[in-house]
Design a protein around this motif. Structure first.
Motif, PDB file in Angstrom:
ATOM      1  N   PRO A  57      -0.075  11.482   2.073  1.00 41.59           N
ATOM      2  CA  PRO A  57       1.247  11.951   1.610  1.00 41.59           C
ATOM      3  C   PRO A  57       2.419  11.247   2.272  1.00 41.59           C
ATOM      4  N   LYS A  58       2.140  10.301   3.147  1.00 45.51           N
ATOM      5  CA  LYS A  58       3.174   9.681   3.965  1.00 45.51           C
ATOM      6  C   LYS A  58       4.375   9.213   3.151  1.00 45.51           C
ATOM      7  N   HIS A  59       4.132   8.421   2.122  1.00 40.80           N
ATOM      8  CA  HIS A  59       5.246   7.775   1.440  1.00 40.80           C
ATOM      9  C   HIS A  59       5.938   8.644   0.399  1.00 40.80           C
ATOM     10  N   TYR A  60       5.494   9.884   0.266  1.00 41.23           N
ATOM     11  CA  TYR A  60       6.224  10.778  -0.633  1.00 41.23           C
ATOM     12  C   TYR A  60       7.495  11.316   0.008  1.00 41.23           C
ATOM     13  N   LEU A  61       7.614  11.182   1.334  1.00 45.09           N
ATOM     14  CA  LEU A  61       8.836  11.539   2.045  1.00 45.09           C
ATOM     15  C   LEU A  61       9.162  10.442   3.051  1.00 45.09           C
ATOM     16  N   SER A  62      10.438  10.277   3.339  1.00 48.29           N
ATOM     17  CA  SER A  62      10.838   9.341   4.394  1.00 48.29           C
ATOM     18  C   SER A  62      10.640   9.994   5.758  1.00 48.29           C
ATOM     19  N   ALA A  63      10.574   9.154   6.766  1.00 46.18           N
ATOM     20  CA  ALA A  63      10.448   9.665   8.131  1.00 46.18           C
ATOM     21  C   ALA A  63      11.765  10.278   8.600  1.00 46.18           C
ATOM     22  N   ILE A  64      11.663  11.383   9.334  1.00 44.98           N
ATOM     23  CA  ILE A  64      12.835  11.929  10.019  1.00 44.98           C
ATOM     24  C   ILE A  64      13.215  10.934  11.116  1.00 44.98           C
ATOM     25  N   PRO A  65      14.473  10.548  11.230  1.00 41.47           N
ATOM     26  CA  PRO A  65      14.853   9.570  12.264  1.00 41.47           C
ATOM     27  C   PRO A  65      14.437  10.048  13.654  1.00 41.47           C
ATOM     28  N   GLU A  85       0.839  -1.195   0.000  1.00 37.91           N
ATOM     29  CA  GLU A  85       0.000   0.000   0.000  1.00 37.91           C
ATOM     30  C   GLU A  85       0.873   1.244   0.000  1.00 37.91           C
ATOM     31  N   PHE A  86       0.638   2.119  -0.962  1.00 35.68           N
ATOM     32  CA  PHE A  86       1.303   3.417  -0.969  1.00 35.68           C
ATOM     33  C   PHE A  86       0.347   4.422  -0.345  1.00 35.68           C
ATOM     34  N   VAL A  87       0.774   5.022   0.758  1.00 31.32           N
ATOM     35  CA  VAL A  87      -0.071   5.959   1.497  1.00 31.32           C
ATOM     36  C   VAL A  87       0.395   7.384   1.203  1.00 31.32           C
ATOM     37  N   GLU A 130      12.625  22.083  17.951  1.00 32.81           N
ATOM     38  CA  GLU A 130      11.680  21.116  17.397  1.00 32.81           C
ATOM     39  C   GLU A 130      12.085  20.743  15.973  1.00 32.81           C
ATOM     40  N   LEU A 131      12.303  19.470  15.758  1.00 32.07           N
ATOM     41  CA  LEU A 131      12.544  18.933  14.423  1.00 32.07           C
ATOM     42  C   LEU A 131      11.284  18.153  14.053  1.00 32.07           C
ATOM     43  N   LYS A 132      10.466  18.731  13.203  1.00 34.00           N
ATOM     44  CA  LYS A 132       9.131  18.190  12.948  1.00 34.00           C
ATOM     45  C   LYS A 132       9.192  16.909  12.118  1.00 34.00           C
ATOM     46  N   GLN A 133       8.329  15.960  12.510  1.00 34.51           N
ATOM     47  CA  GLN A 133       8.198  14.720  11.743  1.00 34.51           C
ATOM     48  C   GLN A 133       7.396  14.989  10.480  1.00 34.51           C
ATOM     49  N   ASN A 134       7.668  14.220   9.425  1.00 30.19           N
ATOM     50  CA  ASN A 134       6.949  14.387   8.169  1.00 30.19           C
ATOM     51  C   ASN A 134       5.519  13.858   8.276  1.00 30.19           C
ATOM     52  N   PRO A 135       4.606  14.361   7.439  1.00 34.99           N
ATOM     53  CA  PRO A 135       3.191  13.961   7.511  1.00 34.99           C
ATOM     54  C   PRO A 135       3.014  12.449   7.381  1.00 34.99           C
ATOM     55  N   GLY A 136       2.157  11.912   8.226  1.00 40.41           N
ATOM     56  CA  GLY A 136       1.819  10.495   8.154  1.00 40.41           C
ATOM     57  C   GLY A 136       2.679   9.588   8.989  1.00 40.41           C
ATOM     58  N   TRP A 137       3.821  10.078   9.452  1.00 41.91           N
ATOM     59  CA  TRP A 137       4.731   9.251  10.227  1.00 41.91           C
ATOM     60  C   TRP A 137       4.536   9.454  11.739  1.00 41.91           C
TER      61      TRP A 137
END
Length: 576
Positions: free
Chosen positions: A548-556, A544-546, A569-576
């Motif tokens: 906007p989640k999978h358009y960017l990788s998660a910030i570690p 499953e491609f979600v 604050e280092l913001k996490q990407n959408p969906g993660w």
């Protein structure tokens, strides 16, 4: 970022650096300084030391991977690098949860720190002014390339153009927007084009034309990313892509070679006039394993049905052309499948027979039935082909064909493309391949006076995020075909076009199907096929491609916590 800062004292073993450098130019080995250990305080004393230090930057080019590694820009997949052309020999899914660490994040910031150190120290080194400027350009190139990849993968990221001490207040700052990062990338590259030499070690190290090639890549990426992902005007960047590409296209030292396959199976790409930058592999020094994974009992990754059906016939028409395509003979047999098709199809994959678990071909099997042969070189045999860590064909990094297609796509996206543009760019690539060249009225695409009408262009899959006009569609197809198995490039193309649904097995069932082998229908074969005879490489799994989640990788998450501990604050990407 603290763990990168802690190692701020530069301690270099020149012997180790020299060995790394051999992968790119072994002739320089005799020019290395005495074997010794240096610190940042006494290292920056000669051009030779600067050159040696700069060699470390080239490790960032994965090429075909190093030694036994499958960390490569070609052929291999992992959970963060999946495309729609090849089905991996084991099912690979997209990441679903944010990881504590990310190898790219760490290695990219390490490289950025190294380039910032170069930019600070090189001006103090006693050396010829032209060479001093060149190495400043090298540092700006690699800094730009690395921030570009960070923005592609993570979006908004921390940015610094300074070599900072551990306790510097600017070590921890809020992330810069990806748009600002890209603008800084372009600034660095534009400056690099004025600093770099026209040529340095032929095409094995960065020069002025490498910077223009990367600038064309960045401009195209950003222009189309803004258009399709942000609904913004990307014209400024598309114009930069065209202008940068044109510099390379107009340079008489670059020319397409007659054999497309030679880009991917050559023992030596040094001095190849089509290759703007190559990663060299030298037997006994630096090797890869790309051939071993396609020439041994290891099950091959195989071409997907989705990719196979993208190959046109030699008349330039898609196989499902509205009104019919007389050159397409169907796919009931392997002979018919490959008949009259784009010659690159048969150069990349075996045409004699399909190969699968119940029926190997010359000892080979493929997860989808298609036998991958792109990297085969008839001059090589034995361990040089079949043994992991013994392969030594060179890998292309930047090519003239990419620059041509960057130019064509930017022109089409700007809405200004002409037949002269096509003839100056994409039609040279098509003529080399052996398929009919394109003409356009600015929107439609024609071959030999016949308008191309591919029903796939307006299919339900394409409508999820919107269909493009016919000339853009055909340029995208050409890019896919020309760079088949260049996994990293294809994945990034999918993401900038906002076509992540190509990777979703429900939205796009053809991405998890393979060759058509009707004889397996209703049999007890270990290789499963569907009711139409298409190989099912994986049973009981879906991808499953979600958005906007999978358009960017998660910030570690470890880095988010590290910044939080410093009050940032280092913001996490959408969906993660």
């Amino acid at each position: 970022m603290r763990k990168l800062i802690i190692n701020s004292k530069v301690k270099l073993s020149v012997l180790a650096l020299s060995m790394a450098a051999l992968a790119y130019n072994c002739s320089d080995y005799l020019d290395t300084p005495p074997k010794d250990v240096f610190t940042d305080d006494n290292f920056w004393t000669s051009e030779n030391n600067v050159r040696t230090f700069s060699w470390l930057n080239y490790d960032t080019f994965l090429g075909y991977g190093n030694n036994a590694s499958t960390s490569s820009d070609f052929y291999f997949h992992n959970s963060s690098k999946i495309d729609d052309n090849l089905a991996m020999n084991v099912f690979i899914n997209l990441n679903t949860t944010a990881n504590a660490t990310n190898g790219n994040w760490n290695s990219y910031y390490t490289l950025i720190r190294r380039t910032n150190l170069m930019l600070q120290r090189v001006p103090t080194v006693p050396m010829d002014e032209a060479k001093k400027n060149h190495y400043l350009g090298v540092a700006k190139f690699f800094r730009a390339f690395t921030y570009f990849r960070l923005a592609q993968e993570f979006g908004d990221v921390p940015y610094t153009d300074l070599y900072l001490s551990q306790n510097d207040a600017d070590v921890y700052k809020p992330a810069l927007s990806r748009a600002q990062v890209i603008d800084n990338v372009i600034k660095d590259l534009e400056e690099a084009t004025t600093l770099l030499l026209e040529e340095d070690d032929k095409n094995t190290t960065v020069n002025k034309n490498t910077a223009y090639a990367l600038l064309s890549r960045v401009g195209l990426y950003e222009g189309t990313y803004r258009k399709y992902n942000s609904s913004q005007d990307g014209s400024e960047y598309l114009l930069k892509a065209k202008a940068a590409a044109l510099v390379v296209m107009d340079n008489p030292k670059y020319a397409l070679q007659s054999d497309w396959k030679s880009l991917y199976n050559s023992i030596e790409l040094l001095g190849n006039p089509e290759v703007i930058l190559a990663k060299r592999y030298i037997q006994g020094v630096l090797s890869n394993s790309i051939q071993a994974y396609t020439n041994t009992s290891t099950v091959q990754s195989g071409l997907t049905k989705f990719a196979a059906e993208s190959y046109v016939t030699t008349n330039g028409l898609p196989i499902k052309q509205v009104g019919g395509n007389p050159q397409f003979l169907g796919d009931e047999t392997i002979t018919n499948t490959f008949a009259n098709r784009d010659p690159r199809f048969a150069k990349a994959f075996g045409t004699e027979d399909y190969a699968y678990s119940d029926k190997p071909w010359n000892g080979l099997t493929s997860i989808t039935g298609y036998v991958f042969q792109l990297y085969n070189n008839p001059a090589l045999s034995g361990p040089e082909v079949t043994t992991i860590n013994q392969n030594h064909i060179d890998a292309p990094i930047f090519t003239l064909s990419e620059v041509y297609l960057n130019y064509a796509e930017a022109s089409a996206e700007l809405g200004t493309i002409t037949n002269a543009d096509l003839d100056a760019s994409i039609n040279k690539v098509r003529a080399r391949a052996g398929i009919a060249t394109l003409t356009t009225d600015g929107t439609n695409a024609m071959v030999n006076g016949v308008q191309i009408e591919d029903p796939q262009r307006t299919s339900a899959l394409e409508q999820i995020t919107g269909a493009v006009n016919p000339i853009i569609w055909e340029i995208r197809r050409e890019r896919r075909t020309e760079f088949m198995s260049w996994t990293a490039m294809r994945q990034l193309d999918i993401l900038r076009w906002k076509k992540g649904d190509y990777l979703d097995s429900t939205a796009n069932p053809d991405v998890v199907l393979g060759a058509r082998i009707p004889s397996l229908i209703g049999t007890a074969s270990k290789t499963k096929v569907n009711a139409d005879g298409y190989v099912i490489p994986y049973v009981g799994v879906t991808r499953e491609f979600v958005s906007p989640k999978h358009y960017l990788s998660a910030i570690p998450t470890n880095d988010i916590s590290l910044y939080e501990a410093e009050g940032v604050e280092l913001k996490q990407n959408p969906g993660w």
